[in-house]
Design a protein around this motif. Structure first.
Motif, PDB file in Angstrom:
ATOM      1  N   ASP A   1      11.247  -2.487  -6.109  1.00  0.00           N
ATOM      2  CA  ASP A   1      12.869  -3.153  -7.529  1.00  0.00           C
ATOM      3  C   ASP A   1      13.060  -4.296  -7.348  1.00  0.00           C
ATOM      4  O   ASP A   1      13.553  -5.327  -7.125  1.00  0.00           O
ATOM      5  CB  ASP A   1      14.305  -1.945  -8.197  1.00  0.00           C
ATOM      6  N   LEU A   2      13.806  -4.266  -6.076  1.00  0.00           N
ATOM      7  CA  LEU A   2      14.769  -4.881  -5.369  1.00  0.00           C
ATOM      8  C   LEU A   2      12.789  -5.793  -4.267  1.00  0.00           C
ATOM      9  O   LEU A   2      12.542  -5.273  -3.174  1.00  0.00           O
ATOM     10  CB  LEU A   2      15.550  -4.909  -4.008  1.00  0.00           C
TER      11      LEU A   2
ATOM     12  N   ILE B   1       6.361 -20.850  -1.681  1.00  0.00           N
ATOM     13  CA  ILE B   1       6.948 -20.471  -3.227  1.00  0.00           C
ATOM     14  C   ILE B   1       6.837 -19.080  -2.153  1.00  0.00           C
ATOM     15  O   ILE B   1       6.217 -17.966  -2.470  1.00  0.00           O
ATOM     16  CB  ILE B   1       5.987 -20.638  -4.417  1.00  0.00           C
ATOM     17  N   LYS B   2       9.012 -19.098  -2.201  1.00  0.00           N
ATOM     18  CA  LYS B   2       9.559 -17.638  -2.262  1.00  0.00           C
ATOM     19  C   LYS B   2       9.840 -16.748  -3.800  1.00  0.00           C
ATOM     20  O   LYS B   2      10.642 -17.918  -3.936  1.00  0.00           O
ATOM     21  CB  LYS B   2      10.521 -17.582  -1.202  1.00  0.00           C
TER      22      LYS B   2
ATOM     23  N   ARG C   1       5.141  -2.309   4.325  1.00  0.00           N
ATOM     24  CA  ARG C   1       5.479  -2.441   5.154  1.00  0.00           C
ATOM     25  C   ARG C   1       3.559  -2.761   5.854  1.00  0.00           C
ATOM     26  O   ARG C   1       4.438  -4.017   7.196  1.00  0.00           O
ATOM     27  CB  ARG C   1       6.540  -1.964   5.746  1.00  0.00           C
ATOM     28  N   ASP C   2       3.409  -1.810   5.711  1.00  0.00           N
ATOM     29  CA  ASP C   2       2.246  -1.623   6.679  1.00  0.00           C
ATOM     30  C   ASP C   2       1.402  -2.823   5.951  1.00  0.00           C
ATOM     31  O   ASP C   2       0.758  -2.499   4.889  1.00  0.00           O
ATOM     32  CB  ASP C   2       1.472  -0.625   6.746  1.00  0.00           C
TER      33      ASP C   2
ATOM     34  N   VAL D   1       0.311 -13.967  -0.446  1.00  0.00           N
ATOM     35  CA  VAL D   1       0.158 -13.249   1.105  1.00  0.00           C
ATOM     36  C   VAL D   1       1.085 -12.930   1.812  1.00  0.00           C
ATOM     37  O   VAL D   1       0.661 -12.240   2.814  1.00  0.00           O
ATOM     38  CB  VAL D   1       0.146 -15.636   1.542  1.00  0.00           C
ATOM     39  N   ASP D   2       2.351 -12.237   1.381  1.00  0.00           N
ATOM     40  CA  ASP D   2       3.443 -11.122   1.738  1.00  0.00           C
ATOM     41  C   ASP D   2       3.946 -11.038   0.806  1.00  0.00           C
ATOM     42  O   ASP D   2       4.582 -11.491  -0.149  1.00  0.00           O
ATOM     43  CB  ASP D   2       4.205 -12.067   2.839  1.00  0.00           C
ATOM     44  N   VAL D   3       4.716  -9.809   0.855  1.00  0.00           N
ATOM     45  CA  VAL D   3       5.336  -9.208   0.407  1.00  0.00           C
ATOM     46  C   VAL D   3       6.702  -8.169   0.974  1.00  0.00           C
ATOM     47  O   VAL D   3       6.150  -7.387   2.068  1.00  0.00           O
ATOM     48  CB  VAL D   3       4.949  -7.728  -0.817  1.00  0.00           C
ATOM     49  N   ASN D   4       7.750  -8.432   0.108  1.00  0.00           N
ATOM     50  CA  ASN D   4       8.903  -7.663   1.822  1.00  0.00           C
ATOM     51  C   ASN D   4       9.965  -7.014   0.511  1.00  0.00           C
ATOM     52  O   ASN D   4      10.061  -7.222  -0.458  1.00  0.00           O
ATOM     53  CB  ASN D   4       9.637  -9.593   2.412  1.00  0.00           C
ATOM     54  N   ASP D   5       9.804  -6.315   0.723  1.00  0.00           N
ATOM     55  CA  ASP D   5      11.503  -4.622   0.546  1.00  0.00           C
ATOM     56  C   ASP D   5      12.635  -6.013   0.562  1.00  0.00           C
ATOM     57  O   ASP D   5      12.910  -6.024   1.934  1.00  0.00           O
ATOM     58  CB  ASP D   5      11.370  -3.960   0.855  1.00  0.00           C
TER      59      ASP D   5
END
Length: 299
Positions: free
Chosen positions: A225-226, A176-177, A90-91, A241-245
């Motif tokens: 995990d998710l 691409i997600k 998130r940071d 370019v981005d990672v989301n929980d």
């Protein structure tokens, strides 16, 4: 099982996580929903509770939900995802440092606490993508073609606590997600927030083997995990370019049931599962990293 979902007002009516909550309830599990931004919380009682098998977070970046999840984790409760892993992505400045140290392909990243410091970035880094370090859902993302565009943007950036800036990765205008849920990867293509006029409808796409390996590696690097990974196909190959929980899981088949099964599995195991490496060659839209749970009631 008894589960606690921390859901901010922003997601009160969203399909994710509400459909997951409905699915878990239909399977006979008890789900308590707490809205951290609209509740008076006794933190000492949270730490002593222990009444839930797992706590699940679906909140905006910078919201109070992560603090509550971390309090639950500190008291020894199972959280989905791991609270430390969520903090790590998130940071975005911290995520860039972690990813770089672990060898993920990503753009060079600058971080500033005051927007005027962006003027110190070399001209050679332009075009430049600037966004809040705690941003989400494409909020506050700007593309600066050259340094002379920066002064006009400074007033808009003034309210952000921290910003990151990355050289623009040339691409076809689409992201691409890649979603990871219950040990499987699913790929979708969609318009980049930097190219909103691109005529691309969000859709499932085959997942290239190279991208699958990177997406699986993201889970290992950050301990998630998710999660979802935004990947650009640049001139030198895929770039994270981005990672989301706990993302939206849009276009994932039977997403609510898949996510619900994953939550139950993590609650039963007491934490993070280990995913085997991605397959060396990938053609289908979904790429199993391990055999998914059956299509039963998930209970």
């Amino acid at each position: 099982m008894r589960l606690c979902f921390l859901v901010e007002e922003h997601y009160r009516r969203d399909g994710m996580p509400n459909e997951v909550i409905r699915q878990l309830t239909a399977w006979g599990h008890r789900v308590d929903v707490v809205r951290p931004g609209g509740s008076l919380l006794r933190m000492d009682e949270v730490a002593r509770s222990g009444a839930h098998d797992a706590w699940v977070l679906k909140t905006v970046s910078g919201g109070p939900g992560l603090t509550l999840l971390e309090a639950a984790a500190a008291a020894g409760m199972t959280t989905v995802n791991d609270a430390r892993a969520i903090r790590g992505v998130r940071d975005k400045a911290l995520a860039a440092a972690i990813g770089s140290a672990r060898g993920l392909p990503q753009p060079q990243t600058y971080a500033v606490a005051r927007p005027e410091l962006l003027a110190e970035i070399p001209d050679s880094a332009y075009p430049l993508v600037v966004k809040p370090a705690d941003g989400s859902s494409g909020r506050g993302v700007h593309l600066l073609a050259s340094p002379d565009r920066l002064p006009a943007l400074l007033p808009e950036l003034a309210g952000e606590a921290m910003l990151i800036a990355q050289p623009y990765v040339p691409n076809a205008g689409t992201d691409i997600k890649v979603y990871c849920v219950d040990g499987e990867l699913f790929a979708t293509e969609r318009c980049s927030p930097l190219h909103p006029d691109a005529a691309v409808r969000e859709r499932q796409v085959p997942l290239p083997a190279e991208v699958a390996k990177i997406a699986a590696r993201v889970g290992e690097v950050y301990g998630l995990d998710l999660y979802g990974v935004d990947v650009l196909l640049g001139p030198d190959g895929p770039v994270v370019v981005d990672v989301n929980d706990f993302p939206s899981f849009r276009q994932v088949p039977d997403a609510a049931a898949r996510v619900a099964r994953a939550v139950l599995a993590l609650a039963r195991s007491g934490g993070r599962r280990e995913c085997p490496p991605a397959a060396p060659f990938v053609l289908p839209v979904t790429i199993p990293l391990q055999v998914a749970a059956g299509a039963g009631d998930g209970a």
